[in-house]
Design a protein around this motif. Structure first.
Motif, PDB file in Angstrom:
ATOM      1  N   ASN A 196      -7.797 -26.720  -9.005  1.00 50.39           N
ATOM      2  CA  ASN A 196      -7.228 -26.117  -7.798  1.00 50.39           C
ATOM      3  C   ASN A 196      -8.277 -25.686  -6.783  1.00 50.39           C
ATOM      4  O   ASN A 196      -7.926 -25.200  -5.700  1.00 50.39           O
ATOM      5  N   SER A 202      -4.722 -26.271 -12.994  1.00 47.89           N
ATOM      6  CA  SER A 202      -3.327 -26.436 -13.385  1.00 47.89           C
ATOM      7  C   SER A 202      -3.297 -27.291 -14.651  1.00 47.89           C
ATOM      8  O   SER A 202      -4.022 -28.284 -14.754  1.00 47.89           O
ATOM      9  N   VAL A 217      -1.185 -22.201 -14.797  1.00 43.75           N
ATOM     10  CA  VAL A 217      -2.402 -22.098 -13.996  1.00 43.75           C
ATOM     11  C   VAL A 217      -3.338 -21.165 -14.747  1.00 43.75           C
ATOM     12  O   VAL A 217      -2.968 -20.032 -15.074  1.00 43.75           O
TER      13      VAL A 217
END
Length: 233
Positions: A196, A202, A217
């Motif tokens: 990310n 993720s 996450v």
């Protein structure tokens, strides 16, 4: 299970069921504390401790080298994503991943390494079994490896020179809730969906704190490292 913590009694039960009496005491050392930390964070540890080294590295690497690699990272992630929502039962078992592993040839090999019986895998922590199952179903098992113990799974990548610190889609990510970078401190494993670019990744993981396959996450600070399957372009 809505909350899937690792109590001392459950740790003892799994250790004796999966590893056998001879090595159960070794399994109930410092990693029990890590598992309780994982529970407090809403995450179930998937570490099954062994006192021996992972086996069959050379044989698995030979199979990987000899196989014509046709499976892509996208195909592996698609298969993993298709399992989101699959849940264990109240006893921590009942998943297709545990049943498949208990019936597999690999179970006999890891029992020879760790002790126990095939039935011991049916209610054992299953995040590494989930990763292995995805490899099996996509035809990428020689590249992804297969094991029920997260530490052995990570060391298989390491011993095959396919372990590193860069998040890549389709990589197998290994976690330690303590933040340790020691492979022996690994608690959990899943697949990387994407980096990310904000200090998090993720993921798709089996055996999360909710006892399900879920997309999560995660902070990179909890990552020990990444295993890199050899995917087709």
């Amino acid at each position: 299970m809505a909350k899937h913590g690792f109590t001392a009694a459950r740790k003892m039960k799994i250790a004796y069921a999966v590893l056998g009496t001879a090595v159960a005491a070794a399994a109930l050392g410092p990693q029990a504390a890590n598992a309780e930390t994982a529970s407090a964070a809403g995450q179930h540890s998937s570490t099954v401790k062994s006192t021996k080294n992972p086996v069959d590295h050379a044989a698995q690497r030979s199979r990987a080298d000899e196989s014509k690699i046709q499976v892509t990272a996208d195909q592996v992630l698609s298969m993993a994503r298709s399992q989101v929502g699959t849940s264990e039962n109240a006893a921590g078992g009942g998943t297709p991943y545990q049943r498949w592993y208990a019936d597999s040839k690999r179970a006999a090999e890891t029992i020879a390494r760790d002790g126990g019986t095939p039935a011991g895998y049916l209610n054992a922590p299953w995040c590494s079994m989930f990763v292995s199952w995805v490899g099996e179903k996509t035809g990428a098992r020689p590249q992804i490896g297969w094991d029920a113990w997260t530490v052995a799974h990570a060391k298989w990548f390491k011993n095959n020179d396919r372990f590193g610190t860069v998040a890549k889609p389709g990589a197998v990510v290994f976690f330690s809730w303590s933040g340790s970078k020691d492979l022996d401190a690994i608690n959990h494993v899943g697949f990387v969906e994407k980096d990310n670019q904000d200090g998090t990744i993720s993921t798709i993981e089996g055996n999360t704190g909710n006892g399900k396959v879920e997309e999560r996450v995660r902070p990179k600070s909890q990552v020990v490292g990444y295993g890199y399957p050899e995917y087709a372009s």
